[in-house]
Write a protein that holds these residues in place. Sequence first.
Motif, PDB file in Angstrom:
ATOM      1  N   PHE A  72       5.177   2.418   2.526  1.00 37.28           N
ATOM      2  CA  PHE A  72       4.076   2.498   1.571  1.00 37.28           C
ATOM      3  C   PHE A  72       3.201   1.230   1.574  1.00 37.28           C
ATOM      4  O   PHE A  72       2.002   1.310   1.288  1.00 37.28           O
ATOM      5  CB  PHE A  72       4.600   2.799   0.173  1.00 37.28           C
ATOM      6  CG  PHE A  72       4.987   4.245   0.001  1.00 37.28           C
ATOM      7  CD1 PHE A  72       4.012   5.228  -0.029  1.00 37.28           C
ATOM      8  CD2 PHE A  72       6.320   4.630  -0.069  1.00 37.28           C
ATOM      9  CE1 PHE A  72       4.344   6.569  -0.152  1.00 37.28           C
ATOM     10  CE2 PHE A  72       6.666   5.965  -0.198  1.00 37.28           C
ATOM     11  CZ  PHE A  72       5.677   6.942  -0.239  1.00 37.28           C
ATOM     12  N   TRP A  75       1.228   1.829   4.609  1.00 38.45           N
ATOM     13  CA  TRP A  75       0.302   2.919   4.304  1.00 38.45           C
ATOM     14  C   TRP A  75      -0.922   2.374   3.565  1.00 38.45           C
ATOM     15  O   TRP A  75      -2.070   2.712   3.907  1.00 38.45           O
ATOM     16  CB  TRP A  75       0.979   3.988   3.442  1.00 38.45           C
ATOM     17  CG  TRP A  75       0.044   5.114   3.085  1.00 38.45           C
ATOM     18  CD1 TRP A  75      -0.204   6.228   3.828  1.00 38.45           C
ATOM     19  CD2 TRP A  75      -0.792   5.209   1.926  1.00 38.45           C
ATOM     20  NE1 TRP A  75      -1.137   7.026   3.208  1.00 38.45           N
ATOM     21  CE2 TRP A  75      -1.528   6.424   2.029  1.00 38.45           C
ATOM     22  CE3 TRP A  75      -1.000   4.402   0.819  1.00 38.45           C
ATOM     23  CZ2 TRP A  75      -2.435   6.837   1.066  1.00 38.45           C
ATOM     24  CZ3 TRP A  75      -1.908   4.811  -0.154  1.00 38.45           C
ATOM     25  CH2 TRP A  75      -2.610   6.014  -0.025  1.00 38.45           C
ATOM     26  N   TYR A  79      -4.653   2.541   4.883  1.00 35.03           N
ATOM     27  CA  TYR A  79      -5.535   3.360   4.045  1.00 35.03           C
ATOM     28  C   TYR A  79      -6.722   2.535   3.536  1.00 35.03           C
ATOM     29  O   TYR A  79      -7.859   3.010   3.536  1.00 35.03           O
ATOM     30  CB  TYR A  79      -4.746   3.919   2.863  1.00 35.03           C
ATOM     31  CG  TYR A  79      -5.585   4.752   1.909  1.00 35.03           C
ATOM     32  CD1 TYR A  79      -5.893   6.079   2.210  1.00 35.03           C
ATOM     33  CD2 TYR A  79      -6.060   4.211   0.713  1.00 35.03           C
ATOM     34  CE1 TYR A  79      -6.668   6.844   1.343  1.00 35.03           C
ATOM     35  CE2 TYR A  79      -6.824   4.972  -0.162  1.00 35.03           C
ATOM     36  CZ  TYR A  79      -7.128   6.289   0.162  1.00 35.03           C
ATOM     37  OH  TYR A  79      -7.895   7.040  -0.699  1.00 35.03           O
ATOM     38  N   ILE A  92      -3.636  10.413   3.129  1.00 34.33           N
ATOM     39  CA  ILE A  92      -2.979  10.892   1.899  1.00 34.33           C
ATOM     40  C   ILE A  92      -1.981  11.994   2.229  1.00 34.33           C
ATOM     41  O   ILE A  92      -0.869  12.039   1.668  1.00 34.33           O
ATOM     42  CB  ILE A  92      -4.042  11.384   0.892  1.00 34.33           C
ATOM     43  CG1 ILE A  92      -4.873  10.203   0.393  1.00 34.33           C
ATOM     44  CG2 ILE A  92      -3.372  12.099  -0.281  1.00 34.33           C
ATOM     45  CD1 ILE A  92      -6.087  10.600  -0.435  1.00 34.33           C
ATOM     46  N   SER A  93      -2.341  12.858   3.176  1.00 28.39           N
ATOM     47  CA  SER A  93      -1.437  13.935   3.595  1.00 28.39           C
ATOM     48  C   SER A  93      -0.157  13.363   4.212  1.00 28.39           C
ATOM     49  O   SER A  93       0.942  13.873   3.961  1.00 28.39           O
ATOM     50  CB  SER A  93      -2.134  14.846   4.598  1.00 28.39           C
ATOM     51  OG  SER A  93      -3.299  15.416   4.037  1.00 28.39           O
ATOM     52  N   ALA A  95       1.163  10.444   3.502  1.00 30.16           N
ATOM     53  CA  ALA A  95       1.950   9.851   2.408  1.00 30.16           C
ATOM     54  C   ALA A  95       2.719  10.922   1.645  1.00 30.16           C
ATOM     55  O   ALA A  95       3.891  10.734   1.294  1.00 30.16           O
ATOM     56  CB  ALA A  95       1.031   9.083   1.463  1.00 30.16           C
ATOM     57  N   ILE A  96       2.070  12.063   1.400  1.00 26.52           N
ATOM     58  CA  ILE A  96       2.736  13.164   0.682  1.00 26.52           C
ATOM     59  C   ILE A  96       3.896  13.719   1.510  1.00 26.52           C
ATOM     60  O   ILE A  96       5.001  13.939   0.994  1.00 26.52           O
ATOM     61  CB  ILE A  96       1.724  14.276   0.345  1.00 26.52           C
ATOM     62  CG1 ILE A  96       0.692  13.762  -0.668  1.00 26.52           C
ATOM     63  CG2 ILE A  96       2.434  15.517  -0.189  1.00 26.52           C
ATOM     64  CD1 ILE A  96      -0.466  14.716  -0.900  1.00 26.52           C
ATOM     65  N   LEU A  97       3.645  13.928   2.799  1.00 23.71           N
ATOM     66  CA  LEU A  97       4.684  14.458   3.680  1.00 23.71           C
ATOM     67  C   LEU A  97       5.867  13.498   3.771  1.00 23.71           C
ATOM     68  O   LEU A  97       7.034  13.933   3.703  1.00 23.71           O
ATOM     69  CB  LEU A  97       4.100  14.716   5.073  1.00 23.71           C
ATOM     70  CG  LEU A  97       5.072  15.296   6.122  1.00 23.71           C
ATOM     71  CD1 LEU A  97       5.656  16.612   5.633  1.00 23.71           C
ATOM     72  CD2 LEU A  97       4.349  15.472   7.455  1.00 23.71           C
ATOM     73  N   SER A  99       6.783  11.347   1.537  1.00 22.56           N
ATOM     74  CA  SER A  99       7.456  11.363   0.231  1.00 22.56           C
ATOM     75  C   SER A  99       8.401  12.562   0.114  1.00 22.56           C
ATOM     76  O   SER A  99       9.530  12.427  -0.369  1.00 22.56           O
ATOM     77  CB  SER A  99       6.427  11.398  -0.902  1.00 22.56           C
ATOM     78  OG  SER A  99       5.602  10.247  -0.865  1.00 22.56           O
ATOM     79  N   VAL A 100       7.943  13.727   0.556  1.00 24.19           N
ATOM     80  CA  VAL A 100       8.771  14.939   0.499  1.00 24.19           C
ATOM     81  C   VAL A 100      10.007  14.773   1.384  1.00 24.19           C
ATOM     82  O   VAL A 100      11.135  15.081   0.968  1.00 24.19           O
ATOM     83  CB  VAL A 100       7.957  16.173   0.937  1.00 24.19           C
ATOM     84  CG1 VAL A 100       8.868  17.396   1.079  1.00 24.19           C
ATOM     85  CG2 VAL A 100       6.844  16.453  -0.060  1.00 24.19           C
TER      86      VAL A 100
END
Length: 220
Positions: A72, A75, A79, A92-93, A95-97, A99-100
């Motif tokens: 992060f 990131w 970013y 952002i996509s 980072a979301i992936l 995180s999941v």
Amino acid sequence: MDWISILGVISIWIILLPLFAGLLGFSRLDRNSRLIFLIVVIGAIPQVLNPFLKNAPILTFLYNLYTPLEFFIYWYLFYSNTHIRQFRVFCISIAILFSVISVYLVLRNDFFARFITVWVVINNIFQLLLIGICLLTFYYSDNIDLTSKQPLFWYIIGIISYASCTVIFYSLWNYLKSNTGPFISNLNIIHHVFNILLYLFFLWGIIQNFRKDKLLINHD
């Protein structure tokens, strides 16, 4: 102590060079350099403790904790240097992936009992993707330039080199831990070399930051 062991010792303690450089000139660091310095600080904790707490559960926990923290911070670094909206959406996509995937891996593994190598591999693959997006921003932006005089240039070189090596090295982690021989030693050498290079590139980037800061002061 053979030369491979000496290389391993250097690989551990080399992190102190950018750490002390960043501490001595922290007030002069720009945003990019402060983020890299933060990476160095959190990386120095498990790395310096490694010779004293080898195979200890707390050390495994610290290395596992380092993985998402590193991601992060990197990131945000890339970013914040990506100025094209479509590319930012892609960041952002990612980072979301990540995180999941991280939630899944945390639920499936014991932080204290097992070093989650697949997490490290995924982390470094995403780092390379983020660097690619950031570099595309510089390519498509006529008013933004990336040269060897900028600290970010050296940070990117270091991360690309180390992340590429790490993806291969940690993909073979279980094999390396369960086997011995000249081939295994050579792979460890490669990791030591790229770890040393990473922190030397970080150190040089911090030095470039100081040079840039000095030039601005003289110009004023």
